[in-house]
Scaffold this motif. Structure first.
Motif, short mmCIF file in Angstrom:
data_model
loop_
_atom_site.label_atom_id
_atom_site.label_comp_id
_atom_site.label_asym_id
_atom_site.label_seq_id
_atom_site.Cartn_x
_atom_site.Cartn_y
_atom_site.Cartn_z
N MET A 177 4.06 10.36 -9.40
CA MET A 177 3.68 10.60 -10.79
C MET A 177 3.02 11.94 -11.00
O MET A 177 3.26 12.62 -12.00
N SER A 178 2.15 12.36 -10.04
CA SER A 178 1.41 13.59 -10.28
C SER A 178 0.73 14.07 -9.00
O SER A 178 0.15 13.26 -8.27
N ILE A 185 0.82 -1.21 0.00
CA ILE A 185 0.00 0.00 0.00
C ILE A 185 0.86 1.27 0.00
O ILE A 185 0.65 2.15 -0.84
N PRO A 186 1.83 1.43 0.92
CA PRO A 186 2.67 2.63 0.85
C PRO A 186 3.42 2.74 -0.47
O PRO A 186 3.64 3.85 -0.96
N VAL A 187 3.80 1.59 -1.04
CA VAL A 187 4.53 1.62 -2.30
C VAL A 187 3.63 2.13 -3.43
O VAL A 187 4.01 2.99 -4.22
N ILE A 188 2.40 1.61 -3.48
CA ILE A 188 1.48 2.01 -4.54
C ILE A 188 1.14 3.49 -4.43
O ILE A 188 1.17 4.24 -5.41
N LEU A 189 0.80 3.91 -3.22
CA LEU A 189 0.43 5.30 -3.01
C LEU A 189 1.62 6.24 -3.23
O LEU A 189 1.45 7.35 -3.74
N SER A 190 2.79 5.80 -2.85
CA SER A 190 3.98 6.62 -3.10
C SER A 190 4.23 6.77 -4.59
O SER A 190 4.61 7.85 -5.06
N LEU A 191 3.99 5.71 -5.36
CA LEU A 191 4.13 5.78 -6.80
C LEU A 191 3.15 6.79 -7.39
O LEU A 191 3.51 7.60 -8.25
N THR A 202 7.11 16.80 -8.79
CA THR A 202 6.81 16.23 -7.48
C THR A 202 8.12 15.92 -6.75
O THR A 202 9.13 15.60 -7.40
N PRO A 203 8.14 15.99 -5.43
CA PRO A 203 9.38 15.70 -4.67
C PRO A 203 9.60 14.19 -4.56
O PRO A 203 9.41 13.58 -3.50
N VAL A 204 10.01 13.58 -5.64
CA VAL A 204 10.14 12.12 -5.72
C VAL A 204 11.06 11.55 -4.64
O VAL A 204 10.70 10.58 -3.96
#
Length: 551
Positions: free
Chosen positions: A193-194, A183-189, A377-379
């Motif tokens: 992205m935008s 979940i953190p990985v998906i939301l971080s992605l 975005t601050p990647v």
């Protein structure tokens, strides 16, 4: 266009960020924590009401801070302005090690609990809390092997059924956790992205959690109409009320945990469209709405659940759904999971900005102060926050996490409010866009305010009137009252949970040598270390396609 963080957060996005971040796991966990401490229905409802009012006052104070010091980073930015770099670094250090990771861990634990419980109705005693936490150390393949290779299970005996349920519980826990780690990985992605994608996700999941709570509240209203309010009558509501001040304060802390997130909009002030107007408007819309929902949701719970059932459940909303929704009871844990999902998204969005600002101020590695050249975005900061979230998914007792979070949070909030009071005295003529010297009558008679049949416009107009009324009537008394209350909460937290606070204080002190070595005397570091940091930053910068923000 310039490579900067764009101002893309609208008023609707701002409201969704506040409401969506506040309404996470708290309303589904903390009702039990509040009730267990005060031991009465009536006092628990009073605690929830006071918690909402208190959070609204704090948010209004932060509206003035956010429009006076127009910087992202929230109270970190304010503490740096008021007290200097060392206290600000300690605030950043606390947020990095405790506040943000533990709050996200609490939401993750709730997500896991609510997905597990519906699959085991009427047998929650077979769900030891240790299983939900210890499965983090086990792989999915090993859990499947252990669950399927037990040849001693006899499905025809009661003991065999119990063993089967335990094995399935263990298997499902492991499956949920391994899914949860993504979940953190998906939301971080998504956040990488935008900004628009992140705000859209926040808007959608905020709507989902409001729908879930609306279902609960409507059912409660129907039950009251049917006469199911025996636990809400004064004689029964205050039966068994505790007189222990320490327990009442802990209950108040638990309610404030559920309201946590009222100051998160201040972490993204620089990305708001017209922050001078939209910041206070978003607060005046969101906080009263959340307070109303929380109190009415708790009332609805007690129209269906007895105090005994309420006190022993670790998933109140699921138990509520099991009793009234029948075969459709599965929708409650699904909506709760969506609520947690949205709350994690809001936390990731704001936490990454905190680390971004900290790096921009030279208190974290330079790579965290860079943004993507195409997505703006601050990647690096988002990825850093993601790693911290994954590390803290396995943690200690949930109520200890809440105690840690509340203690440090209110300590830093109190410092920010004290700085606000000091600046009010030191710079009385300083321009404060939120602190407008108008009264409600002048505003209403202003030609720019016209009768409007549009509901949303009327709501915006009403919040403007309330906002100006607060500024004119309350003046300095509001932040003074809030600061005194915040100081009282810190003192009572030390009194009620000295061991947890002592541990927290030791963690705070560990930030001092880190600050001295990594920030204050950074120029005295060995040359090989500086060269290594530069090379590492260059490599990461190339891989992530990020650069410093343009002036």
């Amino acid at each position: 266009s310039k490579i900067i963080l764009k101002q893309r957060i609208t008023l609707v996005n701002a409201c969704a960020l506040i409401v969506g971040t506040i309404i996470g796991s708290g309303i589904f966990i903390s009702p039990v924590g509040v009730f267990r401490e005060v031991n009465s229905v009536g006092l628990s409802l009073i605690v929830w009401t006071i918690g909402g009012f208190f959070s609204t006052i704090g948010a209004l104070c932060y509206a003035e801070l956010g429009t006076t010091i127009v910087k992202s980073g929230g109270d970190y930015a304010y503490i740096r302005e008021f007290y200097g770099p060392l206290p600000a670094f300690l605030r950043l250090w606390i947020a990095l090690l405790i506040i943000r990771p533990t709050s996200q861990a609490a939401i993750a634990l709730t997500f896991s609990s609510y997905l597990v419980q519906p699959f085991f109705p009427n047998c929650t005693e077979l769900m030891p809390e240790s299983s939900i936490r210890l499965f983090a150390a086990l792989s999915l393949s090993k859990s499947i092997f252990n669950a399927t290779q037990n040849s001693n299970i006899n499905l025809t005996s009661p003991l065999g059924l119990i063993k089967t349920k335990i094995a399935l519980q263990y298997l499902f826990d492991c499956l949920i956790f391994n899914t949860l780690k993504l979940i953190p990985v998906i939301l971080s992605l998504v956040n990488c992205m935008s900004v628009r994608w992140a705000t859209r996700v926040q808007d959608v999941f905020t709507a989902a959690k409001l729908l879930a709570l609306a279902i609960i509240i409507i059912i409660g209203v129907v039950k009251i109409g049917q006469g199911h309010y025996q636990y809400l009558e004064p004689a029964a509501a205050f039966k068994g009320t505790t007189s222990d001040i320490g327990r009442i304060v802990i209950a108040f802390y638990n309610s404030l945990y559920a309201y946590g997130g009222w100051n998160y909009l201040n972490f993204v002030t620089e990305e708001m469209k017209d922050p001078y107007k939209n910041l206070p408007r978003a607060i005046m819309i969101s906080l009263p709405l959340v307070s109303f929902i929380y109190v009415t949701a708790n009332i609805a719970y007690f129209t269906v659940l007895s105090p005994t059932e309420f006190g022993i459940s670790n998933a109140v909303a699921v138990l509520f759904g099991d009793k009234v929704l029948g075969v459709m009871s599965w929708i409650i844990p699904v909506f709760v999971s969506l609520s947690c999902f949205g709350s994690v998204n809001g936390s990731i969005f704001t936490s990454s900005r905190l680390f971004f600002v900290g790096a921009r101020e030279g208190q974290l590695p330079n790579i965290l102060a860079m943004i993507h050249t195409k997505h703006f975005t601050p990647v690096p900061a988002i990825m850093f926050n993601c790693i911290l979230s994954l590390l803290y998914l396995v943690s200690g007792d949930i109520w200890s996490l809440i105690t840690y979070f509340s203690f440090f949070n209110w300590l830093c909030v109190g410092m920010a409010i004290l700085g606000l009071l000091h600046w009010r005295y030191k710079y009385p003529d300083m321009e404060r866009p939120v602190k407008i010297c108008l009264n409600a009558r002048d505003f209403v008679s202003n030609k720019s305010v016209k009768s409007n049949k549009n509901v949303f416009s009327a709501l915006k107009q009403f919040t403007q009137v309330c906002h100006l009324f607060y500024l004119h009537q309350m003046h300095i008394s509001l932040p003074i009252t809030f600061f005194i209350a915040a100081a009282f909460l810190v003192v009572m937290a030390v009194y009620a949970a000295p061991k947890e606070c002592l541990i927290g204080a030791c963690i705070v002190l560990t930030g001092i040598p880190v600050y001295l070595i990594g920030v204050r005397y950074q120029h005295k570091q060995p040359k090989w270390l500086d060269n290594g940091m530069v090379k590492g930053t260059t490599i990461l910068q190339t891989l992530m396609e990020v650069v410093f923000q343009e002036a």
